[in-house]
Design an enzyme around this catalytic site. Sequence first.
Site, PDB file in Angstrom:
ATOM      1  N   ASP A  78      35.974 -29.370 -20.442  1.00 37.99           N
ATOM      2  CA  ASP A  78      35.681 -28.534 -21.868  1.00 37.99           C
ATOM      3  C   ASP A  78      35.559 -29.722 -22.781  1.00 37.99           C
ATOM      4  OD1 ASP A  78      35.319 -26.686 -23.753  1.00 37.99           O
ATOM      5  OD2 ASP A  78      37.748 -26.935 -24.039  1.00 37.99           O
ATOM      6  N   ASP A 278      41.055 -25.335 -22.116  1.00 32.11           N
ATOM      7  CA  ASP A 278      41.989 -24.838 -22.849  1.00 32.11           C
ATOM      8  C   ASP A 278      42.010 -23.473 -23.400  1.00 32.11           C
ATOM      9  OD1 ASP A 278      40.022 -25.710 -24.667  1.00 32.11           O
ATOM     10  OD2 ASP A 278      41.409 -25.363 -26.188  1.00 32.11           O
ATOM     11  N   ASP A 282      37.261 -21.070 -21.414  1.00 34.44           N
ATOM     12  CA  ASP A 282      37.169 -21.707 -20.340  1.00 34.44           C
ATOM     13  C   ASP A 282      37.680 -20.930 -19.116  1.00 34.44           C
ATOM     14  OD1 ASP A 282      36.284 -23.827 -21.580  1.00 34.44           O
ATOM     15  OD2 ASP A 282      38.330 -24.078 -22.404  1.00 34.44           O
TER      16      ASP A 282
HETATM   17  P1  ADP Z   1      34.015 -25.216 -26.621  1.00 37.39           P
HETATM   18  O1  ADP Z   1      33.485 -24.641 -25.260  1.00 37.39           O
HETATM   19  O2  ADP Z   1      33.799 -26.579 -26.931  1.00 37.39           O
HETATM   20  O3  ADP Z   1      35.448 -25.240 -26.342  1.00 37.39           O
HETATM   21  P2  ADP Z   1      33.802 -22.755 -27.989  1.00 37.39           P
HETATM   22  O4  ADP Z   1      32.934 -22.060 -26.697  1.00 37.39           O
HETATM   23  O5  ADP Z   1      35.210 -22.208 -28.204  1.00 37.39           O
HETATM   24  O6  ADP Z   1      33.652 -24.208 -27.704  1.00 37.39           O
HETATM   25  O7  ADP Z   1      32.646 -22.370 -29.325  1.00 37.39           O
HETATM   26  C1  ADP Z   1      31.385 -23.080 -29.200  1.00 37.39           C
HETATM   27  C2  ADP Z   1      30.852 -22.768 -30.465  1.00 37.39           C
HETATM   28  O8  ADP Z   1      30.663 -21.430 -30.827  1.00 37.39           O
HETATM   29  C3  ADP Z   1      31.409 -23.542 -31.526  1.00 37.39           C
HETATM   30  O9  ADP Z   1      31.056 -24.719 -31.409  1.00 37.39           O
HETATM   31  C4  ADP Z   1      31.156 -22.821 -32.746  1.00 37.39           C
HETATM   32  O10 ADP Z   1      30.053 -23.182 -33.275  1.00 37.39           O
HETATM   33  C5  ADP Z   1      30.917 -21.382 -32.084  1.00 37.39           C
HETATM   34  N1  ADP Z   1      32.051 -20.439 -32.547  1.00 37.39           N
HETATM   35  C6  ADP Z   1      32.843 -19.999 -31.599  1.00 37.39           C
HETATM   36  N2  ADP Z   1      34.105 -19.300 -32.234  1.00 37.39           N
HETATM   37  C7  ADP Z   1      33.862 -19.377 -33.651  1.00 37.39           C
HETATM   38  C8  ADP Z   1      34.476 -19.020 -34.659  1.00 37.39           C
HETATM   39  N3  ADP Z   1      35.510 -18.251 -34.815  1.00 37.39           N
HETATM   40  N4  ADP Z   1      33.982 -19.344 -35.867  1.00 37.39           N
HETATM   41  C9  ADP Z   1      32.934 -20.042 -35.941  1.00 37.39           C
HETATM   42  N5  ADP Z   1      31.998 -20.795 -34.837  1.00 37.39           N
HETATM   43  C10 ADP Z   1      32.731 -20.227 -33.564  1.00 37.39           C
HETATM   44 MG    MG Z   2      38.075 -25.465 -25.598  1.00 31.43          MG
END
Ligand code: ADP
Ligand code: MG
Length: 383
Positions: A78, A278, A282
């Site tokens: 991730d 994390d 995921d």
């Molecule tokens: P990753 O897979 O890299 O851990 P996430 O799946 O948690 O990231 O989030 C993916 C995308 O969704 C973020 O890059 C953001 O653009 C958007 N996102 C998710 N949760 C939020 C939030 N609470 N506020 C703003 N954007 C969010």
């Molecule tokens: Mg993450």
Amino acid sequence: MIVGILLGTLPPFVLGWDWSITIYRALIFLVVASPCALMAAIMPTLLSGIANGARQGILFKSGATLELMGRVKAIAFDKTGTLTIGKPKVVQIVTAEISEEVLLEVAAALESLSEHPIGIAIVQAAKEKGLQWREGLNVQAHAGQGITGEIDDQIAVVGNGIFVQKMMKSNAIELEQHCYKLEKEGKTVIWVGYDGSVLGIIAVADTVRPGASQAIAHLRHLGIRQIVMLTGDNQRTAQSIAQNLGIDLVYADLLPEDKVNVVQQLQKQYQTVAMVGDGINDAPALAQASVGIAMGVNGSDVALETADVVLMADRLEKLASAIELGRRSQVIVRQNIIFALSFVAVLVIANFVGGITLPIGVIGHEGSTVLVTLSGLRLLRNR
Ligand code: ADP
Ligand code: MG
């Protein structure tokens, strides 16, 4: 047991042995052929490996996981919070018509109820500017996409471009251009929409975890055939960060269930696939992976519970140690099993041709069990 009974009853009729020798040899057979050494070939080895891992801050939840870890051929990472520290900071704000402050207030009204690192960063930025806001109503997180809620009876939405633009119309081509440029630089762009239209964007930047690129190079050196990055973030940002880390395959814009699909695909190709993550987003992929690995400090509770391995200090370089430990455990278990089985075979044959007494049989049997156990303890030591 069945062979023991046969050996204790048939030979007088078939081979013409006398009864006392027959019973004696059947008893020796029962002692030497019982598979204690075979049992001891596996468990002490795996427990030693688990103990060794724990001392280095790698928690294996089971012995089977340790063995699987040694067979991993592909690893999916991730991005946010795993390859990066997961403590992004707001670095730039671009608005369409309103002021930066209003934009931040709208975003903070929703994000103050969010646990997402991006949310925390936005709230932090709003606080630093001394802004005040009222919390939104009906606030809902959409994993991997963003967050929605109501402010003064109007719908507000904060999240990635796809998500926000699906709900709000964007008429600012200028914003798009800013967004494109920021993403190329590896920044994550968060869109803010309110009352039907896009208000502006907030760029946040996260730092790559120190040692992450060395950890990845080390994994390649160990012969891991495929290393990929999975992220809910957009392609350009992800690509830029992946390049810095030496990862060449990136799957971006993924929802939690898409991460599961990618892991499944990898499993078809590489059988044993580890996933390191994390977040709550995921967890499904961690469950699907042959070995799910969670970051101990940064990891959300769900990720920690779902994972088979936890890296205590979030130290990615420990992945290589975990794989080496898994491989060594496989080698030692294999050596032990071969030794245990050969020893049983030697004793059984020796007994059949009449070469051993009961005390020798007992010594051989217990001796091999002890030897195999001691051999397993080798895994307590690091090379
Ligand atoms: P990753 O897979 O890299 O851990 P996430 O799946 O948690 O990231 O989030 C993916 C995308 O969704 C973020 O890059 C953001 O653009 C958007 N996102 C998710 N949760 C939020 C939030 N609470 N506020 C703003 N954007 C969010
Ligand atoms: Mg993450």
